[in-house]
Design a protein around this motif. Structure first.
Motif, PDB file in Angstrom:
ATOM      1  N   GLU A  34       0.790  -1.329  -0.192  1.00  0.00           N
ATOM      2  CA  GLU A  34      -0.096  -0.056   0.099  1.00  0.00           C
ATOM      3  C   GLU A  34       0.828   1.138   0.030  1.00  0.00           C
ATOM      4  OE1 GLU A  34      -3.650   0.233   2.063  1.00  0.00           O
ATOM      5  OE2 GLU A  34      -3.259  -1.646   2.902  1.00  0.00           O
ATOM      6  N   ILE A  35       2.181   1.277   0.622  1.00  0.00           N
ATOM      7  CA  ILE A  35       2.811   2.370   0.725  1.00  0.00           C
ATOM      8  C   ILE A  35       3.578   2.601  -0.788  1.00  0.00           C
ATOM      9  CG2 ILE A  35       5.121   3.181   1.457  1.00  0.00           C
ATOM     10  CD1 ILE A  35       4.542   1.696   4.249  1.00  0.00           C
ATOM     11  N   PHE A  36       3.784   1.512  -1.497  1.00  0.00           N
ATOM     12  CA  PHE A  36       4.279   1.691  -2.671  1.00  0.00           C
ATOM     13  C   PHE A  36       3.161   2.310  -3.653  1.00  0.00           C
ATOM     14  CE2 PHE A  36       7.722  -1.572  -3.841  1.00  0.00           C
ATOM     15  CZ  PHE A  36       8.369  -1.512  -2.549  1.00  0.00           C
ATOM     16  N   ARG A  46       4.710  12.538   2.387  1.00  0.00           N
ATOM     17  CA  ARG A  46       5.251  12.752   3.683  1.00  0.00           C
ATOM     18  C   ARG A  46       4.845  11.382   4.473  1.00  0.00           C
ATOM     19  NH1 ARG A  46       3.457  18.283   3.629  1.00  0.00           N
ATOM     20  NH2 ARG A  46       5.224  19.530   3.477  1.00  0.00           N
ATOM     21  N   PRO A  47       5.688  10.757   5.243  1.00  0.00           N
ATOM     22  CA  PRO A  47       5.362   9.617   6.146  1.00  0.00           C
ATOM     23  C   PRO A  47       3.929   9.922   6.958  1.00  0.00           C
ATOM     24  CG  PRO A  47       7.754  10.119   6.145  1.00  0.00           C
ATOM     25  CD  PRO A  47       7.089  11.132   5.489  1.00  0.00           C
ATOM     26  N   PRO A  58       2.141   6.504  12.967  1.00  0.00           N
ATOM     27  CA  PRO A  58       3.210   6.928  12.210  1.00  0.00           C
ATOM     28  C   PRO A  58       4.544   6.340  12.657  1.00  0.00           C
ATOM     29  CG  PRO A  58       1.830   8.846  13.178  1.00  0.00           C
ATOM     30  CD  PRO A  58       1.362   7.555  13.723  1.00  0.00           C
ATOM     31  N   SER A  59       5.060   5.801  13.760  1.00  0.00           N
ATOM     32  CA  SER A  59       6.272   5.302  14.069  1.00  0.00           C
ATOM     33  C   SER A  59       6.311   3.809  13.310  1.00  0.00           C
ATOM     34  CB  SER A  59       6.325   4.941  15.584  1.00  0.00           C
ATOM     35  OG  SER A  59       5.475   4.106  16.140  1.00  0.00           O
ATOM     36  N   ARG A  64       8.684   1.039   8.658  1.00  0.00           N
ATOM     37  CA  ARG A  64       8.399   0.297   7.428  1.00  0.00           C
ATOM     38  C   ARG A  64       8.970   0.955   6.419  1.00  0.00           C
ATOM     39  NH1 ARG A  64       3.590  -1.720   8.241  1.00  0.00           N
ATOM     40  NH2 ARG A  64       3.926  -4.032   8.784  1.00  0.00           N
ATOM     41  N   ILE A  65       9.183   2.277   6.345  1.00  0.00           N
ATOM     42  CA  ILE A  65       9.816   3.239   5.314  1.00  0.00           C
ATOM     43  C   ILE A  65      11.219   2.763   5.505  1.00  0.00           C
ATOM     44  CG2 ILE A  65      10.574   5.611   4.594  1.00  0.00           C
ATOM     45  CD1 ILE A  65       7.707   6.140   5.324  1.00  0.00           C
TER      46      ILE A  65
END
Length: 149
Positions: A34-36, A46-47, A58-59, A64-65
């Motif tokens: 999903e991030i991809f 932005r994260p 967020p952490s 994961r990033i």
């Protein structure tokens, strides 16, 4: 719709989700995929925006990033508009990995749905989009209710 029918629908959906997760290539977890997809749709994201969009801590997104960065799939740059923040974008390797996962998934579904009629596939697609939209609306209205409490 009665509760029994809804319960049966939920069980059927859980079975589909389980089978899709088993079928899927496990190189990347679903959140990373999903991030991809979000980074492809919105380069330089932005994260904090990823965390909000995915409804994730967020952490957890930051960890994961970092993992995706170490694998060479994303790059992280300082946001010129806000030096305290960073911007995430897919690398060429990340784009290729997303394309590979997509092709693998489509190939598997081609096999699974090979004897379905076009009409059945279209009907399922329409109903799944309708369900997805309803789930999203429900999630968003729950989120609004929580912030107004």
């Amino acid at each position: 719709m009665n509760r029994k029918a809804i319960r049966e629908l939920v069980l059927a959906l859980m079975g589909v989700v389980k089978e899709v997760q088993i079928m899927k290539d496990r190189t990347l977890d679903p959140i990373s995929v999903e991030i991809f997809q979000l980074a492809l749709k919105q380069p330089q994201i932005r994260p904090s925006d990823l965390a909000k969009e995915l409804n994730f801590n967020p952490s957890s997104i930051t960890r994961r990033i970092q993992s995706l960065k170490n694998a060479g799939f994303v790059q992280v740059k300082t946001d010129p508009a806000d030096q305290r923040s960073s911007l995430i974008s897919l690398t060429k390797a990340g784009e290729l990995e997303l394309q590979r996962l997509d092709e693998s998934f489509v190939h598997d579904f081609e096999k699974v749905l090979s004897n379905w009629s076009e009409e059945n596939m279209e009907q399922l697609k329409s109903l799944l989009f309708l369900l997805s939209k309803g789930l999203q609306s429900h999630r968003e209205s729950d989120s609004v209710e929580e912030t107004t409490k």
